[in-house]
Design a protein around this motif. Structure first.
Motif, PDB file in Angstrom:
ATOM      1  N   SER A 190     -73.395 -81.943  16.635  1.00 18.86           N
ATOM      2  CA  SER A 190     -73.967 -80.690  17.024  1.00 18.86           C
ATOM      3  C   SER A 190     -73.139 -79.602  17.840  1.00 18.86           C
ATOM      4  O   SER A 190     -73.375 -79.075  17.223  1.00 18.86           O
ATOM      5  N   THR A 191     -71.626 -79.850  17.545  1.00 17.90           N
ATOM      6  CA  THR A 191     -70.599 -79.625  18.302  1.00 17.90           C
ATOM      7  C   THR A 191     -70.237 -78.596  17.014  1.00 17.90           C
ATOM      8  O   THR A 191     -69.534 -77.060  17.163  1.00 17.90           O
ATOM      9  N   LEU A 192     -69.865 -78.694  15.736  1.00 15.66           N
ATOM     10  CA  LEU A 192     -70.446 -77.959  15.158  1.00 15.66           C
ATOM     11  C   LEU A 192     -70.696 -76.863  14.868  1.00 15.66           C
ATOM     12  O   LEU A 192     -70.145 -75.344  14.913  1.00 15.66           O
ATOM     13  N   LYS A 193     -71.898 -77.167  14.995  1.00 18.00           N
ATOM     14  CA  LYS A 193     -72.425 -75.778  14.904  1.00 18.00           C
ATOM     15  C   LYS A 193     -72.246 -74.212  16.075  1.00 18.00           C
ATOM     16  O   LYS A 193     -72.316 -72.784  15.222  1.00 18.00           O
ATOM     17  N   LEU A 194     -71.740 -74.498  16.844  1.00 18.70           N
ATOM     18  CA  LEU A 194     -71.534 -73.693  17.591  1.00 18.70           C
ATOM     19  C   LEU A 194     -69.937 -73.200  17.462  1.00 18.70           C
ATOM     20  O   LEU A 194     -69.638 -72.001  17.704  1.00 18.70           O
ATOM     21  N   ASP A 195     -68.878 -74.472  17.405  1.00 22.94           N
ATOM     22  CA  ASP A 195     -67.904 -73.704  16.892  1.00 22.94           C
ATOM     23  C   ASP A 195     -68.226 -73.170  15.344  1.00 22.94           C
ATOM     24  O   ASP A 195     -67.315 -71.610  15.102  1.00 22.94           O
ATOM     25  N   TYR A 343     -73.651 -73.629   8.252  1.00 25.03           N
ATOM     26  CA  TYR A 343     -72.919 -74.757   6.665  1.00 25.03           C
ATOM     27  C   TYR A 343     -74.223 -76.120   7.502  1.00 25.03           C
ATOM     28  O   TYR A 343     -74.099 -77.009   7.176  1.00 25.03           O
ATOM     29  N   HIS A 344     -73.332 -75.541   8.846  1.00 26.45           N
ATOM     30  CA  HIS A 344     -73.764 -76.948   9.838  1.00 26.45           C
ATOM     31  C   HIS A 344     -75.089 -76.595  10.407  1.00 26.45           C
ATOM     32  O   HIS A 344     -75.832 -77.985  11.130  1.00 26.45           O
TER      33      HIS A 344
END
Length: 359
Positions: A190-195, A343-344
């Motif tokens: 889920s870290t990729l969503k914030l990034d 996208y994530h």
């Protein structure tokens, strides 16, 4: 003259209905009428405008960033079908000659299993097509900037859509997707969503201003720490609010205070620079929580997810964001609100609510 009356929009597979409803609604708001066409799970939507140049008009009247479910949009000429494998370029050249001038080309496919099988063809064809079009004077030299970008969307080897997208009013990423590498140290994907949210919402010119070391942040529904990891990676000091356990390595950073409390009742001791929220709950309830933080002045910026229901997803997004805007307007609060199906993201959208003067 060739009609350019079809808007082709890329979207996540399975969200064609939401993408279609959104473009139909937004176009009608600016006096552009037509009808959508799509099949479930195909990863794109066609919006057929009644006016002959309706697609170009839509790109001039609408802001691409006002669309939540579209990853990219293209104003297209009529579809090229039953193309010969020995000469696909000549029919494309005929259409390109009647489109606005371009200096860039993207040959793309749908983000589906079938589409990904065409990646190799698209990559090779892109190089050959660009060379041929420049040789015939149908594309400007690379160094010469044009207002439009040429797109070719490959349905299959014999079926192509050819169109253009305005450089300043479309996605600059191929297929409208920002590719990010998962950091192995992060506690969850889920870290990729914030990034991705930071890359999408925050202009490069403001990143140093809005993502500075030493800032304060609150992560609501933090465990195990995917979003907290991004905040810590920006050298912020984080209050992680969740009854569940946090990643041990993350806690050893010395930048995280873990508060075992309910995200819906937690109140910060003082306003923070950032509040982020990936709580799994009804979107209306999360919207009320975000409104509470904004009305009380508890944060300057917020990034939050709205988990979508199985049915009427577009309608629910319209209700939640419409309600949030109406309440903030009634309170005479200056704000900027953007939303995106990243996208994530999966069954959710991500929103940025900025309460800073510049928004």
């Amino acid at each position: 003259m060739t009609e350019v009356n079809t808007v082709l929009l890329y979207c996540r597979s399975g969200f064609e209905k939401e993408c279609a409803a959104e473009i139909t609604t937004r176009c009608a708001e600016v006096g552009i009428y037509g009808y959508p066409q799509f099949e479930n799970q195909q990863g794109y939507v066609l919006f057929r405008c009644h006016e002959s140049d309706g697609a170009i008009t839509a790109m001039r009247k609408l802001r691409f960033r006002s669309l939540i479910f579209a990853r990219q949009w293209i104003a297209c000429a009529p579809c090229l079908e039953n193309l010969s494998s020995s000469d696909r370029i000549s029919p494309i050249a005929i259409l390109v000659a009647e489109l606005p001038p371009t200096s860039e080309l993207m040959v793309e496919v749908a983000d589906t299993t079938e589409g990904r099988e065409l990646h190799g063809f698209a990559r090779k064809f892109s190089s050959a097509l660009a060379q041929a079009l420049r040789r015939e004077g149908l594309m400007q030299p690379r160094k010469q900037r044009a207002d439009w970008r040429l797109h070719v969307f490959v349905v299959d080897g014999r079926t192509l859509w050819v169109g253009v997208a305005a450089l300043g009013n479309s996605s600059s990423w191929p297929m409208g997707v920002l590719r990010l590498k998962f950091p192995q140290q992060a506690p969850s994907r889920s870290t990729l969503k914030l990034d991705e949210a930071w890359h999408y919402f925050i202009p490069q010119r403001r990143r140093d201003e809005l993502l500075r070391g030493g800032m304060s942040a609150v992560d609501l529904g933090a465990a195990p720490g995917g979003w907290t990891w991004q905040l810590v990676n920006q050298h912020m000091f984080v209050t992680a609010v969740d009854n569940g356990p946090m990643n041990e390595d993350l806690m050893e950073s010395g930048q995280v205070e873990h508060r075992r409390e309910d995200a819906f009742t937690f109140v910060p001791s003082k306003p923070v620079d950032w509040m982020v929220c990936d709580v799994v709950d009804k979107p209306a309830r999360v919207t009320e929580l975000m409104l509470s933080w904004a009305l009380n002045g508890w944060c300057r910026n917020a990034i939050f997810n709205l988990k979508l229901p199985m049915k009427q997803r577009f309608d629910e997004v319209e209700r939640c964001l419409g309600y949030l805007r109406a309440e903030l307007d009634a309170a005479d609060i200056d704000y900027r609100l953007q939303a995106r199906h990243l996208y994530h993201d999966r069954e959710e959208i991500t929103c940025w609510l900025s309460l800073t003067p510049e928004g």
